[in-house]
Design a protein around this motif. Structure first.
Motif: not given
Length: 357
Positions: A223-227
């Motif tokens: 999720l952090a990388v998608v963000d």
């Protein structure tokens, strides 16, 4: 639409590249690193080939994103290399993407394995129509303390040696405990395991009929990388490419709050992305870290808050999409290295998930 290809399967005795697209802890925890290499040989019959970045220090790797990109390209272009394995994740892999010649990746499709920060490279591969695998980092999976989990070995063998990943099933037990890599004695210990209650099905697909089974290519990851990718806005696919795709999400050892999760998904919703997915598959949330230990009831409450946050936001922007929680991919153990860019079929009635290519 992008045409996807599953790179050729590995065979026993093949060479596999060990690279550091993100970072490497080989100089910090050499015993862990060497255990991962040994397991590749003894458990899988593969020959690890250490590329230059694999054993560089974290400081050197941060200062040389172009060298990390070169190792990735060299590994893909090397006709003797059958697979590419990341040492571990990291925190700045997005910085290698400007240095990647994606034509090299496109012309030399090779199976790639990694999680977490490796979502960056997997998104670049997705854009080139190359299926990769979310799982199989050297430190996280191969160098598991005590022994590798049988569940992980089973699914890694599918992801390495087979042309069909097939049906996924929940593991019988799981853990999100960390054992300190600083203590070599921990290499002989096993993490505390707990019973796995199985997947939790929510969303629009939780009560649908069998004829509403959905199939779509998987996209996403940490999720952090998608963000971060949403913020950078240089490497996302054209939005139409995501129509009907299956969104993969999982959170890291940073233990983001439910507000952080809501924030990212709201951004995806307002951007018009969240409504495009046909289903959402969520890896089990890691609920404790070395520096943030929590008792079982707090861990359970943390996971429930995250489930509620994702359920709420998907329900707001994409109420027809089934959402499945607590799959065995991401930052807990054991893991199944599920295909990124492969086709996932999600059947809410039978509560089955199958991956093909």
């Amino acid at each position: 639409m992008t045409d996807f290809i599953l790179p050729p399967a590995l065979e026993s005795g093949d060479d596999v590249a060990i690279v550091a697209p993100g970072t490497s802890l080989a100089t910090v925890f050499p015993d862990v690193y060497e255990l991962g290499l040994e397991r590749l040989e003894s458990v899988f019959g593969l020959n690890p080939v250490e590329f230059p970045t694999a054993t560089k220090s974290p400081e050197w790797l941060y200062d040389h994103p172009e060298a990390r990109a070169k190792d990735v390209m060299d590994a893909f272009a090397d006709t003797d290399i059958a697979g590419v394995i990341a040492v571990i994740g990291g925190a700045d892999q997005v910085r290698i993407l400007p240095h990647l010649d994606t034509d090299v990746l496109h012309e030399n499709p090779t199976r790639f394995y990694g999680i977490s920060d490796n979502t960056n490279l997997q998104m670049a591969l997705w854009n080139e129509g190359i299926v990769s695998f979310y799982g199989g980092c050297l430190f996280a999976e191969f160098a598991m303390q005590g022994s590798m989990h049988e569940y992980t070995v089973e699914y890694l063998k599918r992801a390495m040696f087979e042309d069909s990943f097939g049906e996924l099933r929940p593991s019988e037990r799981f853990t999100d405990e960390d054992l300190d890599w600083d203590d070599p004695e921990n290499l002989h210990e096993r993490r505390e395991m707990e019973p796995n209650p199985g997947w939790e099905w929510r969303g629009g697909g939780s009560t649908v009929d069998a004829d509403e089974t959905v199939t779509g290519r998987t996209w996403g990851g940490c999720l952090a990388v998608v963000d971060q990718q949403l913020s950078v806005n240089r490497y996302l696919p054209p939005v139409g490419e995501l129509d009907g795709a299956v969104l993969l999400l999982e959170t890291s050892e940073e233990l983001p709050s439910e507000f952080d999760v809501r924030w990212t998904l709201m951004g995806m919703g307002e951007r018009g992305l969240l409504s495009r997915f046909s289903a959402v598959l969520v890896g089990r949330a890691k609920a404790r870290a070395v520096e943030d230990q929590r008792p079982p009831e707090e861990r359970a409450a943390y996971r429930e808050r995250q489930r509620d946050a994702i359920t709420d936001l998907v329900g707001e922007y994409n109420p027809d999409a089934p959402v499945v929680f607590d799959l065995d991919f991401g930052h807990t153990a054991p893991v199944a290295p599920i295909p990124v860019g492969g086709k996932a079929t999600v059947d809410p009635t039978e509560e089955r998930i199958t991956f093909e290519y």
